[in-house]
Design a protein around this motif. Structure first.
Motif, PDB file in Angstrom:
ATOM      1  N   THR A 186       0.654  -1.142  -0.079  1.00 17.73           N
ATOM      2  CA  THR A 186       0.050  -0.085  -0.024  1.00 17.73           C
ATOM      3  C   THR A 186       0.857   1.361   0.205  1.00 17.73           C
ATOM      4  OG1 THR A 186      -1.580  -1.273   1.147  1.00 17.73           O
ATOM      5  CG2 THR A 186      -1.933   1.257   1.311  1.00 17.73           C
ATOM      6  N   HIS A 187       1.886   1.069   0.778  1.00 14.81           N
ATOM      7  CA  HIS A 187       2.671   2.483   0.875  1.00 14.81           C
ATOM      8  C   HIS A 187       3.969   2.781   0.121  1.00 14.81           C
ATOM      9  CE1 HIS A 187      -0.359   2.425   4.332  1.00 14.81           C
ATOM     10  NE2 HIS A 187      -0.223   3.668   4.195  1.00 14.81           N
ATOM     11  N   CYS A 188       4.618   1.633  -0.381  1.00 15.88           N
ATOM     12  CA  CYS A 188       5.742   1.361  -0.675  1.00 15.88           C
ATOM     13  C   CYS A 188       5.903   0.662  -2.123  1.00 15.88           C
ATOM     14  CB  CYS A 188       6.787   0.822   0.134  1.00 15.88           C
ATOM     15  SG  CYS A 188       6.594   1.475   1.889  1.00 15.88           S
ATOM     16  N   ASN A 189       4.636   0.759  -2.807  1.00 15.54           N
ATOM     17  CA  ASN A 189       4.650   0.177  -4.305  1.00 15.54           C
ATOM     18  C   ASN A 189       5.263  -1.403  -4.185  1.00 15.54           C
ATOM     19  OD1 ASN A 189       4.104   2.613  -5.888  1.00 15.54           O
ATOM     20  ND2 ASN A 189       5.721   3.185  -4.999  1.00 15.54           N
ATOM     21  N   GLY A 190       5.163  -2.096  -3.092  1.00 12.74           N
ATOM     22  CA  GLY A 190       5.575  -3.409  -2.953  1.00 12.74           C
ATOM     23  C   GLY A 190       6.980  -3.510  -3.067  1.00 12.74           C
ATOM     24  N   GLY A 232       1.715   8.424   9.573  1.00 14.88           N
ATOM     25  CA  GLY A 232       2.162   7.923   8.067  1.00 14.88           C
ATOM     26  C   GLY A 232       2.946   6.673   8.174  1.00 14.88           C
ATOM     27  N   CYS A 233       3.660   6.439   7.092  1.00 10.33           N
ATOM     28  CA  CYS A 233       4.554   5.325   7.064  1.00 10.33           C
ATOM     29  C   CYS A 233       5.894   5.721   6.460  1.00 10.33           C
ATOM     30  CB  CYS A 233       3.883   4.315   6.340  1.00 10.33           C
ATOM     31  SG  CYS A 233       2.354   3.606   6.802  1.00 10.33           S
ATOM     32  N   VAL A 234       6.962   5.067   7.147  1.00 12.72           N
ATOM     33  CA  VAL A 234       8.105   5.062   6.612  1.00 12.72           C
ATOM     34  C   VAL A 234       8.399   3.870   5.768  1.00 12.72           C
ATOM     35  CG1 VAL A 234      10.743   5.511   7.046  1.00 12.72           C
ATOM     36  CG2 VAL A 234       8.844   6.889   8.241  1.00 12.72           C
ATOM     37  N   TYR A 247      16.022  -0.503  -4.677  1.00 14.71           N
ATOM     38  CA  TYR A 247      14.905   0.352  -5.051  1.00 14.71           C
ATOM     39  C   TYR A 247      15.444   1.768  -3.820  1.00 14.71           C
ATOM     40  CZ  TYR A 247      12.128  -3.004  -6.978  1.00 14.71           C
ATOM     41  OH  TYR A 247      11.876  -3.841  -8.080  1.00 14.71           O
ATOM     42  N   TYR A 248      14.940   2.651  -4.262  1.00 11.57           N
ATOM     43  CA  TYR A 248      15.059   4.195  -3.500  1.00 11.57           C
ATOM     44  C   TYR A 248      13.917   4.940  -3.673  1.00 11.57           C
ATOM     45  CZ  TYR A 248      16.785   6.288  -7.837  1.00 11.57           C
ATOM     46  OH  TYR A 248      16.654   6.666  -9.105  1.00 11.57           O
ATOM     47  N   GLY A 249      13.658   6.096  -2.908  1.00  9.30           N
ATOM     48  CA  GLY A 249      12.783   7.109  -2.893  1.00  9.30           C
ATOM     49  C   GLY A 249      11.958   6.936  -1.739  1.00  9.30           C
ATOM     50  N   THR A 250      11.065   7.844  -1.358  1.00  9.04           N
ATOM     51  CA  THR A 250      10.279   7.992  -0.184  1.00  9.04           C
ATOM     52  C   THR A 250       9.147   6.828  -0.226  1.00  9.04           C
ATOM     53  OG1 THR A 250      10.451  10.411  -0.231  1.00  9.04           O
ATOM     54  CG2 THR A 250       8.552   9.206   1.132  1.00  9.04           C
ATOM     55  N   THR A 251       8.709   6.468  -1.381  1.00  5.48           N
ATOM     56  CA  THR A 251       7.739   5.305  -1.537  1.00  5.48           C
ATOM     57  C   THR A 251       8.408   4.036  -2.245  1.00  5.48           C
ATOM     58  OG1 THR A 251       6.732   6.152  -3.418  1.00  5.48           O
ATOM     59  CG2 THR A 251       6.109   6.761  -1.394  1.00  5.48           C
TER      60      THR A 251
END
Length: 198
Positions: free
Chosen positions: A112-116, A129-131, A138-142
């Motif tokens: 849901t929050h990190c594109n899997g 929210g989520c971290v 992989y990198y980036g906030t999500t």
């Protein structure tokens, strides 16, 4: 006024009537009968016509008939549930790991929050929210960006990793060099850097 005298009586505790001539029977209050068995103490109210319950921790209502529970009030996702300051409902003060929201209704998940693409997901420090801790490459906030040989290293890398500035580091295959593996390494030549000087 009482008996046409023009006077109004203010009766002492335990008496009632126009001239305070009637005795009021004291209300007998018990925790079990008047407070659902969920009070630390109980006493007659000031008018001596009902009971006031001092509810035990986690209970509320005029008869302490309601209990705050994680299952009912916090979607079964709260470690700590307390009665609100008004004494009229419940507050989820600490959500279980991975959950957040007023009633712990939100769950942090990689899908849901990190594109899997997360190795792990946790609730942020503000608990709103989520971290995402991204999986390798992989990198980036999500975790929406991925380092690949084709996309970041001209297809000429043996491996690719994420660096500390959220960019990609190419580990070039034999014969290739450069930050993006776009040039022949010293001693190599040819369109695919396949020839080596001997």
């Amino acid at each position: 006024n009482s008996a046409g005298t023009g006077c109004t009586c203010s009766c002492s505790a335990g008496y009632t009537g126009l001239t305070c001539q009637e005795t009021v029977e004291p209300v007998l209050c018990t925790v079990t009968a008047n407070c659902s068995g969920n009070a630390g103490s109980v006493a007659p109210n000031a008018a001596n016509d009902a009971c006031d319950c001092n509810c035990s921790a986690g209970y509320f209502g005029s008869m302490c008939e309601n209990q705050c529970t994680s299952a009912v009030h916090c979607n079964n996702n709260s470690a700590v549930v307390e009665v609100n300051s008004a004494g009229t409902g419940c507050v989820c003060t600490t959500c279980s790991a991975g959950h957040y929201g007023t009633v712990c209704e939100n769950t942090c998940s990689s899908a849901t929050h990190c594109n899997g693409n997360a190795a792990s997901v946790s609730v942020n420090s503000a608990e709103d929210g989520c971290v995402c801790t991204c999986a390798a490459t992989y990198y980036g906030t999500t975790c929406s960006n991925q380092c690949t040989s084709a996309g970041d290293c001209n297809g000429n890398a043996a491996s690719v990793s994420v660096n500390s500035t959220e960019g990609c580091d190419c580990n070039c295959s034999a014969g290739w060099a450069g930050a993006t593996c776009d040039a022949c390494a010293d001693g190599y030549f040819g369109t695919s850097c396949e020839n080596q000087c001997t």
